[in-house]
Design a protein around this motif. Structure first.
Motif, PDB file in Angstrom:
ATOM      1  N   GLY A 372     -27.223   6.121 -28.154  1.00  0.00           N
ATOM      2  CA  GLY A 372     -27.740   7.101 -27.198  1.00  0.00           C
ATOM      3  C   GLY A 372     -28.715   6.512 -26.203  1.00  0.00           C
ATOM      4  O   GLY A 372     -29.328   7.243 -25.415  1.00  0.00           O
ATOM      5  N   PHE A 373     -28.853   5.196 -26.210  1.00  0.00           N
ATOM      6  CA  PHE A 373     -29.809   4.545 -25.311  1.00  0.00           C
ATOM      7  C   PHE A 373     -29.114   3.449 -24.508  1.00  0.00           C
ATOM      8  O   PHE A 373     -28.162   2.824 -24.960  1.00  0.00           O
ATOM      9  N   MET A 374     -29.649   3.214 -23.303  1.00  0.00           N
ATOM     10  CA  MET A 374     -29.210   2.105 -22.461  1.00  0.00           C
ATOM     11  C   MET A 374     -30.374   1.727 -21.567  1.00  0.00           C
ATOM     12  O   MET A 374     -31.129   2.587 -21.109  1.00  0.00           O
ATOM     13  N   SER A 375     -30.543   0.439 -21.328  1.00  0.00           N
ATOM     14  CA  SER A 375     -31.634  -0.026 -20.471  1.00  0.00           C
ATOM     15  C   SER A 375     -31.432   0.442 -19.034  1.00  0.00           C
ATOM     16  O   SER A 375     -30.324   0.795 -18.626  1.00  0.00           O
ATOM     17  N   ASN A 376     -32.501   0.437 -18.279  1.00  0.00           N
ATOM     18  CA  ASN A 376     -32.413   0.813 -16.871  1.00  0.00           C
ATOM     19  C   ASN A 376     -31.489  -0.138 -16.109  1.00  0.00           C
ATOM     20  O   ASN A 376     -30.700   0.289 -15.262  1.00  0.00           O
ATOM     21  N   ARG A 377     -31.588  -1.430 -16.405  1.00  0.00           N
ATOM     22  CA  ARG A 377     -30.712  -2.400 -15.746  1.00  0.00           C
ATOM     23  C   ARG A 377     -29.257  -2.103 -16.062  1.00  0.00           C
ATOM     24  O   ARG A 377     -28.380  -2.153 -15.189  1.00  0.00           O
ATOM     25  N   GLY A 378     -28.981  -1.778 -17.317  1.00  0.00           N
ATOM     26  CA  GLY A 378     -27.614  -1.449 -17.699  1.00  0.00           C
ATOM     27  C   GLY A 378     -27.098  -0.214 -16.986  1.00  0.00           C
ATOM     28  O   GLY A 378     -25.949  -0.172 -16.530  1.00  0.00           O
ATOM     29  N   ARG A 379     -27.949   0.804 -16.857  1.00  0.00           N
ATOM     30  CA  ARG A 379     -27.521   2.049 -16.213  1.00  0.00           C
ATOM     31  C   ARG A 379     -27.121   1.821 -14.768  1.00  0.00           C
ATOM     32  O   ARG A 379     -26.137   2.384 -14.282  1.00  0.00           O
TER      33      ARG A 379
END
Length: 541
Positions: A372-379
């Motif tokens: 349920g999580f993803m880094s800002n860079r990944g997004r």
């Protein structure tokens, strides 16, 4: 009118919780408590697990679950913590399951308190406003109070408040004017003693509820934490405040935030406050106050400001939605573009499953699905890939994030996707996925962490596995089309018009020293936003 006559015309004060699951720094809740105390009437906090949002039968118009079980579990934990904190202060929380808020209030105001006041936090998007309108119909109009919350800055203090159309559609001019003209209000203290909770109002212990109880069929136990995740997120104000204390004070990480924030592995490359902020478990004003205190007691630098900078982005997107309304959710976005988007289900599913053949995209999507999580860079990268490489309707990406993210909030999610698709009028950032991979995951630790089929591929090939020869595929135990997919779209070609940085033409790359605080960064990577001057903010008190 005397207090006794006012009390006769008001039998109780309800507070309706939604995405504001805390006691500290809560303007709407504070106003409700003060009113109940003034009138000397019962105070009734309520939270509803609305079946339109929770459960196996709650779907969006695009076919995704409105709320994944993992986020629902976070909300369950948050509601349980909220109930306990209310009990500790002398009250309780009515926890409603499988019933809409309007149905609950219709029944309760009929059976218990026909003359009551209702308070809740104001929201600005259509779904939230529509439900609030349905709830308000069960109260006299003058007895309903919607009060602003969840942002650093007060809506009524904005220089654009009387003329929303004058608010800039890009962040920097908004930031410059707001920081110059506005002050962040001093956070309010959490109440320690609350008005009485009526004995004849029924509730249930939220701590005993399971996902099945709120509509998720077959999910009897708690979903396990995936050990590959950056950290275990536990919902609630208590856990959120503990994370703020840990990150800023105990581990003393705020001083390095600017340098580490683009990481992708581990708990501490960024604050990880987002899930608690999204559900209102912690207040952005409280975080700003802690940053200001940190600057006074320890150190003030660009990193200490940058966390406020990120919180201001949250403000921007909520105020942006306040300005633009439903156009934020339309295919042409707020600029009403006539661009025609694709809806190719096979490509969309490959993106969702993390099987596009682009390791950085796939690793991020698998992390999202598992945690349920993803880094800002990944997004930023997965958004760019879906919208600008696959040319898929950006709303399908926003919808999938709405379903799966722990930290989903309507404003930041849909605002960022609309912007990432180029539908807000700002600069379009088309990311070169391979370059981003090499810049932010230089040795491939992140992609190998989430894509074990790539674990034996050396760093010079791991971000471009399609370049492997047949011999190398055998040597590195990864056969394309068998163990890992071929790219579903031709690899990015950075033309001169797009610029060598692959982000739409502004080649502001700058070579510099390796960031010792973020080993994922390569020597040639530009330092994002390095040229942007440190801003300023003021917290009252």
């Amino acid at each position: 009118m005397s207090t006794s006559s006012k009390r006769a015309s008001c039998q109780a004060v309800y507070y309706w919780f939604r995405n504001d699951l805390r006691l500290h720094d809560h303007p709407a809740l504070t106003a409700a408590i003060q009113r109940a105390s003034q009138l000397q009437v019962p105070f009734i906090p309520v939270y509803c697990f609305d079946p339109r949002y929770f459960g196996s039968e709650a779907y969006s118009e695009y076919g995704s679950w409105k709320c994944s079980p993992r986020r629902a579990q976070f909300v369950l934990e948050s509601v349980s913590d909220l109930q306990q904190r209310l009990i500790n202060a002398g009250s309780n929380l009515v926890v409603v399951t499988r019933q809409t808020p309007e149905d609950y209030f219709a029944a309760d105001t009929t059976s218990h308190y026909s003359k009551a006041l209702l308070y809740y936090q104001e929201e600005v998007c259509r779904e939230e406003r529509m439900i609030a309108k349905k709830v308000a119909q069960h109260f006299d109009r003058q007895n309903v109070q919607a009060i602003w919350g969840s942002t650093l800055y007060e809506l009524s203090e904005l220089p654009y408040y009387d003329a929303p159309e004058t608010m800039p559609d890009t962040f920097t001019p908004f930031r410059n004017k707001v920081e110059k003209k506005c002050v962040i209000p001093k956070p309010l203290h959490a109440p320690t003693k609350l008005p009485p909770f009526p004995a004849d109002v029924k509730t249930q212990p939220a701590s005993k509820l399971t996902l099945v109880d709120i509509g998720y069929q077959g999910l009897l136990g708690k979903l396990p934490h995936d050990p590959r995740g950056v950290m275990e997120f536990f919902g609630g104000e208590s856990a959120g405040l503990a994370r703020v204390k840990e990150y800023i004070w105990t581990k003393d990480l705020l001083r390095h935030y600017f340098d580490t924030r683009n990481g992708m592995l581990g708990a501490d490359y960024s604050s990880k406050f987002a899930p608690w902020l999204a559900h209102g478990c912690i207040s952005p004003r409280f975080v700003a106050q802690q940053c200001q205190r940190y600057e006074q007691e320890r150190v003030e630098n660009k990193s200490t400001y940058w966390l406020i900078f990120e919180l201001l982005w949250r403000d921007f997107f909520k105020f942006f939605a306040w300005k633009h309304g439903d156009t934020l959710f339309q295919p042409g976005g707020t600029i009403q573009s006539t661009k025609r988007w694709k809806t190719f289900e096979k490509s969309l599913q490959a993106w969702k499953d993390g099987k596009t053949g682009y390791p950085l995209v796939d690793a991020n999507m698998r992390e999202l699905n598992a945690t349920g999580f993803m880094s800002n860079r990944g997004r930023q990268n997965v958004c760019s890939f879906l919208c600008l490489e696959l040319m898929q309707d950006w709303r399908l990406g926003a919808d999938y994030f709405e379903s799966t993210l722990l930290d989903y909030d309507v404003y930041s999610n849909w605002g960022n996707w609309c912007s990432g698709a180029g539908m807000t009028g700002g600069r379009i950032n088309r990311f070169n996925i391979v370059k981003q991979s090499k810049d932010y995951d230089q040795h491939g630790e992140y992609v190998k962490h989430w894509l074990p089929e790539l674990k034996d591929i050396p760093a010079n090939l791991v971000h471009e596995p399609w370049k492997m020869t047949q011999f190398q595929q055998t040597e590195y135990n990864c056969r394309l089309g068998v163990d890992y997919p071929h790219p579903i779209v031709k690899p990015f070609d950075a033309t001169p018009k797009q610029g060598p940085d692959g982000t739409g033409g502004r080649a502001n790359g700058q070579k510099g020293k390796l960031d010792t605080h973020n080993p994922n960064r390569s020597r040639g990577q530009r330092r994002d936003m390095k040229s942007l001057n440190k801003g300023s903010y003021r917290v009252e008190g």
